[in-house]
Design a protein around this motif. Structure first.
Motif, mmCIF file in Angstrom:
data_model
loop_
_atom_site.group_PDB
_atom_site.id
_atom_site.type_symbol
_atom_site.label_atom_id
_atom_site.label_comp_id
_atom_site.label_asym_id
_atom_site.label_seq_id
_atom_site.Cartn_x
_atom_site.Cartn_y
_atom_site.Cartn_z
ATOM 1 N N ILE A 1 0.839 -1.159 0.117
ATOM 2 C CA ILE A 1 0.074 -0.080 -0.087
ATOM 3 C C ILE A 1 0.917 1.328 -0.051
ATOM 4 N N SER A 2 0.769 2.151 -0.739
ATOM 5 C CA SER A 2 1.428 3.376 -0.989
ATOM 6 C C SER A 2 0.314 4.355 -0.652
ATOM 7 N N TYR A 3 0.864 5.386 -0.208
ATOM 8 C CA TYR A 3 -0.186 6.591 0.327
ATOM 9 C C TYR A 3 0.104 7.719 -0.623
ATOM 10 N N ASN A 4 -0.855 8.234 -1.204
ATOM 11 C CA ASN A 4 -0.762 9.551 -2.022
ATOM 12 C C ASN A 4 -1.458 10.384 -1.428
ATOM 13 N N ASP A 5 -0.878 11.817 -1.345
ATOM 14 C CA ASP A 5 -1.463 12.851 -0.412
ATOM 15 C C ASP A 5 -2.859 13.025 -0.466
ATOM 16 N N ASP A 6 -3.532 13.484 -1.673
ATOM 17 C CA ASP A 6 -4.688 13.929 -1.807
ATOM 18 C C ASP A 6 -5.675 12.493 -2.324
ATOM 19 N N SER A 7 -5.076 11.477 -3.034
ATOM 20 C CA SER A 7 -5.713 10.485 -3.790
ATOM 21 C C SER A 7 -6.058 9.303 -2.941
ATOM 22 N N GLY A 8 -5.520 9.383 -1.634
ATOM 23 C CA GLY A 8 -5.498 8.346 -0.582
ATOM 24 C C GLY A 8 -4.524 7.076 -0.947
ATOM 25 N N SER A 9 -5.000 5.995 -0.634
ATOM 26 C CA SER A 9 -3.924 4.850 -0.880
ATOM 27 C C SER A 9 -4.333 4.065 -2.165
ATOM 28 N N ILE A 10 -3.124 3.321 -2.711
ATOM 29 C CA ILE A 10 -3.155 2.769 -3.931
ATOM 30 C C ILE A 10 -2.340 1.514 -3.440
ATOM 31 N N ILE A 11 -2.546 0.572 -4.411
ATOM 32 C CA ILE A 11 -1.623 -0.689 -4.207
ATOM 33 C C ILE A 11 -0.804 -0.727 -5.456
ATOM 34 N N LYS A 12 0.737 -0.952 -5.102
ATOM 35 C CA LYS A 12 1.700 -0.766 -5.971
ATOM 36 C C LYS A 12 2.843 -1.779 -5.901
ATOM 37 N N ASP A 13 3.718 -2.020 -6.778
ATOM 38 C CA ASP A 13 4.708 -2.946 -6.491
ATOM 39 C C ASP A 13 6.125 -2.054 -5.827
ATOM 40 N N PHE A 14 6.504 -2.832 -5.044
ATOM 41 C CA PHE A 14 7.806 -2.313 -4.095
ATOM 42 C C PHE A 14 8.807 -3.450 -4.571
ATOM 43 N N ASN A 15 9.906 -3.150 -3.974
ATOM 44 C CA ASN A 15 11.164 -4.069 -4.140
ATOM 45 C C ASN A 15 11.957 -3.806 -2.860
ATOM 46 N N ASP A 16 12.127 -4.833 -1.975
ATOM 47 C CA ASP A 16 13.111 -4.909 -0.946
ATOM 48 C C ASP A 16 14.309 -5.542 -1.264
ATOM 49 N N ILE A 17 15.453 -4.818 -1.124
ATOM 50 C CA ILE A 17 16.634 -5.503 -1.357
ATOM 51 C C ILE A 17 17.357 -6.225 -0.164
ATOM 52 N N LEU A 18 17.949 -7.166 -0.143
ATOM 53 C CA LEU A 18 18.526 -7.903 1.113
ATOM 54 C C LEU A 18 20.054 -8.388 0.559
ATOM 55 N N ILE A 19 21.018 -7.882 1.090
ATOM 56 C CA ILE A 19 22.355 -8.347 0.707
ATOM 57 C C ILE A 19 22.814 -9.202 2.286
ATOM 58 N N ILE A 20 23.438 -10.329 1.730
ATOM 59 C CA ILE A 20 23.975 -11.075 2.631
ATOM 60 C C ILE A 20 25.780 -11.266 2.479
ATOM 61 N N TYR B 1 16.712 -3.376 2.912
ATOM 62 C CA TYR B 1 16.113 -1.901 2.362
ATOM 63 C C TYR B 1 15.102 -2.029 1.432
ATOM 64 N N THR B 2 13.978 -0.952 1.489
ATOM 65 C CA THR B 2 12.985 -0.928 0.421
ATOM 66 C C THR B 2 13.394 -0.037 -0.645
ATOM 67 N N LEU B 3 13.469 -0.460 -1.658
ATOM 68 C CA LEU B 3 14.079 0.563 -2.687
ATOM 69 C C LEU B 3 13.259 1.852 -3.244
ATOM 70 N N GLU B 4 11.867 1.616 -2.804
ATOM 71 C CA GLU B 4 11.017 2.695 -3.226
ATOM 72 C C GLU B 4 10.801 3.578 -1.964
ATOM 73 N N TRP B 5 11.580 3.510 -0.928
ATOM 74 C CA TRP B 5 11.422 4.174 0.238
ATOM 75 C C TRP B 5 11.690 5.479 -0.242
ATOM 76 N N ALA B 6 10.490 6.604 0.171
ATOM 77 C CA ALA B 6 10.869 8.082 -0.342
ATOM 78 C C ALA B 6 10.706 9.015 0.653
ATOM 79 N N GLU B 7 10.776 8.669 2.085
ATOM 80 C CA GLU B 7 10.687 9.735 3.220
ATOM 81 C C GLU B 7 12.183 9.845 3.824
ATOM 82 N N PRO B 8 12.643 10.887 3.835
ATOM 83 C CA PRO B 8 14.074 11.243 4.426
ATOM 84 C C PRO B 8 13.739 11.072 5.928
#
Length: 166
Positions: free
Chosen positions: A77-96, A110-117
């Protein structure tokens, strides 16, 4: 550094609320992590660069270990400011990083689409050592913890997932 395996196809996203599958994307020998980038994602990549560029921090450098890179593609679930939430694809990277006995020395997620500092807020690191990397390993066994914490109550990685070596 020697590339042992590199995937050529994209992963299919797991459905909302399904267990994430961390699929092997790259395996190298004689490698290590670039700790200067992993431990300071914000200064290395800044606020005004595209978050997908952060993947560079998770790439291997020359070293003496085995390196594995996994991607878990999933619907979330991704949250858009005025549009509410939408379902989209995300990608988690894991390195070992493992030794020659395949014992896990270190790991980051880490979630590659993480957008908040700060971006570092979503970087997790394993807190246990010497688990053997095996197919179908549950990432909860890594006991991932935030590398940047602002709250003692919210440091543990809460999402599960299964590692797939091939």
């Amino acid at each position: 550094m020697e590339i042992v395996y590199e995937a050529t196809n994209e992963n299919k996203a797991t459905e909302l609320n399904e267990t994430k599958l961390y699929i092997l994307q790259k395996q190298t020998n004689n490698s290590d992590f670039d700790y200067s980038k992993l431990n300071d994602v914000d200064d290395n990549f800044g606020l005004f660069r595209k978050p997908k560029k952060i993947i560079i921090a998770f790439e291997p450098i020359n070293g003496k270990y085995n390196y594995y890179q996994f991607i878990a593609t999933f619907k979330g679930i991704s949250y858009n400011d005025d549009s509410g939430s939408i379902i989209k694809d995300f990608n988690d990277i894991l390195i070992i990083k493992t030794n020659d006995l395949n014992q896990i020395i270190d790991a980051y997620q880490y979630t590659l689409e993480w957008a908040e500092p700060p971006f570092q807020y979503d970087v997790y690191r394993n807190s246990v050592k010497n688990i053997i990397l095996t197919n179908n390993l549950d990432i909860e066994k890594l006991k991932l913890m935030r590398t940047y914490n602002w709250s003692e109550k919210n440091n543990e990685h809460k999402d599960g997932g299964i590692i797939r070596l091939k």
